[in-house]
Design a protein around this motif. Sequence first.
Motif, short mmCIF file in Angstrom:
data_model
loop_
_atom_site.label_atom_id
_atom_site.label_comp_id
_atom_site.label_asym_id
_atom_site.label_seq_id
_atom_site.Cartn_x
_atom_site.Cartn_y
_atom_site.Cartn_z
N ARG A 178 0.80 -1.22 0.00
CA ARG A 178 0.00 0.00 0.00
C ARG A 178 0.84 1.27 0.00
N ASP B 195 -2.23 -7.56 3.54
CA ASP B 195 -2.34 -6.49 4.53
C ASP B 195 -1.29 -6.75 5.61
N LYS C 39 -5.94 -11.74 4.72
CA LYS C 39 -6.48 -10.42 4.45
C LYS C 39 -5.59 -9.72 3.43
N ARG D 70 -14.69 -1.69 -4.76
CA ARG D 70 -14.00 -2.84 -4.12
C ARG D 70 -12.76 -2.44 -3.36
N ALA D 71 -12.27 -1.22 -3.59
CA ALA D 71 -11.02 -0.79 -2.97
C ALA D 71 -11.18 -0.66 -1.45
N ASP D 72 -10.14 -1.06 -0.74
CA ASP D 72 -10.11 -0.87 0.70
C ASP D 72 -9.81 0.58 1.06
N GLU D 73 -9.09 1.25 0.16
CA GLU D 73 -8.78 2.66 0.36
C GLU D 73 -8.66 3.32 -1.01
N TYR E 61 -2.17 -4.01 -4.79
CA TYR E 61 -2.99 -5.10 -4.27
C TYR E 61 -2.04 -6.12 -3.66
N ASP F 187 -2.20 -6.55 9.30
CA ASP F 187 -2.88 -7.74 9.80
C ASP F 187 -1.87 -8.84 10.11
N GLU G 160 -5.43 -6.26 0.57
CA GLU G 160 -6.02 -4.94 0.42
C GLU G 160 -5.71 -4.35 -0.96
N VAL H 174 -5.58 -0.74 -2.88
CA VAL H 174 -5.52 0.71 -2.69
C VAL H 174 -5.41 1.35 -4.07
#
Length: 138
Positions: free
Chosen positions: A63, A77, A108, A132-135, A74, A80, A110, A112
């Motif tokens: 990220r 995480d 997990k 769909r993006a986490d951020e 992508y 996590d 993510e 971004v």
Amino acid sequence: MLGLTLIPVEARGLDALEQAFATMVRERARGFVVLGDSVLFNYRGQIGGIAIRNRLPAISVAREYAEAGLLLTYGVDFRDIFRRTAVFVDKIFKGANPGDLPVEQPTKFELVVNLKTAKALGLTIPPTLLARADEVIE
């Protein structure tokens, strides 16, 4: 078949970045992937800036690359994973044998997306991808 051509480019440090980008521009690359690398991670800001200057969309797995100006990332995480690592350390401190603890795969991931970079590159990100993006970096 997507009709993509791989253009291998190597950069092992800051001094090689300009040459790597010159190669991509000369070969008419339409984008690139930054592979996970601890040396290049330290130069992610420079990579993001040079990518935008050369109008090359770029993706990676961490990220922090999107935060530094790459179009999207992508991957796992890491926050996590670090939390899960603390659980294992706690079990070991409480007497568990490390050899008896199960190996865990990341669960997990993510996505971004950097909309500032998309705008600078003249790209439109589909709403379905943004949803769909986490951020989303605006």
